[in-house]
Design an enzyme around this catalytic site. Structure first.
Site, PDB file in Angstrom:
ATOM      1  N   HIS A   1       0.860  -1.125   0.057  1.00  0.00           N
ATOM      2  CA  HIS A   1      -0.111  -0.146   0.023  1.00  0.00           C
ATOM      3  C   HIS A   1       0.912   1.173   0.179  1.00  0.00           C
ATOM      4  O   HIS A   1       1.677   1.449   0.856  1.00  0.00           O
ATOM      5  CB  HIS A   1      -1.134   0.095   1.123  1.00  0.00           C
ATOM      6  CG  HIS A   1      -1.459   1.169   1.287  1.00  0.00           C
ATOM      7  ND1 HIS A   1      -2.649   1.629   0.554  1.00  0.00           N
ATOM      8  CD2 HIS A   1      -1.580   2.117   2.365  1.00  0.00           C
ATOM      9  CE1 HIS A   1      -3.161   2.659   0.973  1.00  0.00           C
ATOM     10  NE2 HIS A   1      -2.580   3.094   1.918  1.00  0.00           N
TER      11      HIS A   1
ATOM     12  N   LYS B   1      -0.661  10.836   0.917  1.00  0.00           N
ATOM     13  CA  LYS B   1       0.185  10.303  -0.089  1.00  0.00           C
ATOM     14  C   LYS B   1      -0.166  10.523  -1.526  1.00  0.00           C
ATOM     15  O   LYS B   1       0.548  11.203  -2.208  1.00  0.00           O
ATOM     16  CB  LYS B   1       0.370   8.814   0.160  1.00  0.00           C
ATOM     17  CG  LYS B   1       0.681   8.269   1.328  1.00  0.00           C
ATOM     18  CD  LYS B   1       0.790   6.754   1.455  1.00  0.00           C
ATOM     19  CE  LYS B   1      -0.483   5.950   1.209  1.00  0.00           C
ATOM     20  NZ  LYS B   1      -1.274   6.348   2.536  1.00  0.00           N
TER      21      LYS B   1
ATOM     22  N   ASP C   1      -1.822   3.952  -4.421  1.00  0.00           N
ATOM     23  CA  ASP C   1      -2.859   2.871  -3.725  1.00  0.00           C
ATOM     24  C   ASP C   1      -2.238   1.550  -3.415  1.00  0.00           C
ATOM     25  O   ASP C   1      -1.951   1.265  -2.292  1.00  0.00           O
ATOM     26  CB  ASP C   1      -4.248   2.998  -4.131  1.00  0.00           C
ATOM     27  CG  ASP C   1      -5.145   2.357  -2.998  1.00  0.00           C
ATOM     28  OD1 ASP C   1      -5.034   2.936  -1.768  1.00  0.00           O
ATOM     29  OD2 ASP C   1      -5.749   1.377  -3.188  1.00  0.00           O
TER      30      ASP C   1
ATOM     31  N   ARG D   1      17.690  15.492  12.324  1.00  0.00           N
ATOM     32  CA  ARG D   1      18.060  16.957  11.879  1.00  0.00           C
ATOM     33  C   ARG D   1      19.004  17.085  10.945  1.00  0.00           C
ATOM     34  O   ARG D   1      19.066  18.054  10.179  1.00  0.00           O
ATOM     35  CB  ARG D   1      17.792  17.911  12.951  1.00  0.00           C
ATOM     36  CG  ARG D   1      16.624  17.799  13.764  1.00  0.00           C
ATOM     37  CD  ARG D   1      16.475  18.701  15.142  1.00  0.00           C
ATOM     38  NE  ARG D   1      16.403  20.138  14.480  1.00  0.00           N
ATOM     39  CZ  ARG D   1      16.451  21.335  15.234  1.00  0.00           C
ATOM     40  NH1 ARG D   1      16.357  21.080  16.412  1.00  0.00           N
ATOM     41  NH2 ARG D   1      16.406  22.322  14.744  1.00  0.00           N
TER      42      ARG D   1
END
Length: 313
Positions: free
Chosen positions: A140, A161, A179, A245
């Protein structure tokens, strides 16, 4: 469950002539390797791999014709002795030995013939079997081509998404699948993704519905398949979670049997995910070219700290 290809599929795909053993067309091929039994024609069957498709070309058959009649029959009986043998293919439209026709008919082992040269046919059959027998999975997510990098965008349902993929398409990138992404692992552990036929070129946007990307944005906005180089996982921003980061922590995720680089992107209002994914793609390409901005920064930082310490001393 291991994948299998019926011999009849091979016949239909390459237009092979069935010479004998028609009852065995339901036999299955389980490996993508082929075998040319040259040593076996000379009588050496010690390490013969019967589970492979057997290819008899000009060299093998020319040698076989030089053998005495008794040895010819013996060679073909031993070549057809295993129930594992899926089929035997004769190339270059060479005349099939009568001994092989008779024995294969008794054993129900299909003997097929092609007009193609041995090397060409072998290459095409190998490519066909590799695709058919390759390990696969359906995941998915959304697969997009961003600056030539195949990026598999994953995350929970509703995280954004498809909307991100739509923005990327508008910015000139290409959609492969939305999908559901069908992923195939090649023999060299590369992952290639494509869309199921039913939803190919389609994109689902909540509140709008299903759109056809090729119809709306043109043929340049889609492609049928792409190698997966980077997985981008979208997740809801968690205040208490510490996110990387600097970019020094290189994560991977396993798909089938292959480890793929993973980038986790926290999602919250105000973040332009399409731009971030574009930057992730460009940064990935730079790393493959040998430039790592995070590593260069830490190196300079370490050198600066060391200089400051020396000045204090």
């Amino acid at each position: 469950m291991a994948k299998k290809v019926k011999v009849s599929e091979l016949v239909n795909q390459f237009g092979l002539e069935v010479v004998s053993g028609e009852q065995g067309l339901k036999r299955v091929i389980t490996v993508d390797d082929l075998y040319r039994p040259g040593l076996e024609m000379a009588g050496y069957f010690e390490y013969h791999p019967p589970e492979r498709v057997q290819i008899l070309g000009k060299t093998e058959l020319a040698f076989y014709e030089m053998l005495p009649i008794e040895e010819r029959k013996d060679r073909m009986e031993r070549l057809c002795s295993s129930e594992e043998t899926p089929c035997i293919i004769v190339t270059r439209s060479w005349e099939v030995p009568q001994e092989l026709i008779e024995i294969s008919a008794k054993k129900d082992i299909p003997v097929l013939r092609s007009s193609m040269a041995t090397t060409i046919l072998s290459s095409r059959i190998t490519s066909f079997l590799e695709k058919k027998l390759a390990p696969s999975a359906t995941i998915h997510g959304v697969l997009v081509d961003v600056y030539g990098v195949g990026m598999l965008i994953t995350g929970s349902s509703g995280i954004g998404k498809s909307e991100t993929a739509l923005e990327l398409v508008k910015r000139g990138h290409r959609l492969i699948a939305d999908d559901a992404v069908e992923i195939r692992q090649t023999s060299d552990n590369q992952l290639h993704g494509t869309a199921p036929e039913l939803i190919r070129h389609l994109l689902e946007i909540r509140g709008v519905g299903i759109i056809n990307v090729m119809t709306m944005f043109g043929a340049g906005a889609i492609r049928n398949n792409k190698r997966i180089s980077l997985v981008v996982r979208l997740e809801a921003w968690q205040q208490e979670k510490q996110y990387d980061r600097l970019g020094l922590d290189e994560e991977t995720t396993r798909i089938i049997d292959t480890d793929v680089p993973l980038a986790t992107i926290p999602v919250r209002p105000g973040r332009n995910l399409a731009v971030i994914i574009e930057v992730a793609a460009m940064n990935f390409r730079l790393k493959r070219m040998g430039y790592n901005a995070a590593l260069q920064f830490t190196t300079k930082l370490t050198e600066t700290i060391a200089e400051d310490v020396d000045d204090l001393d």
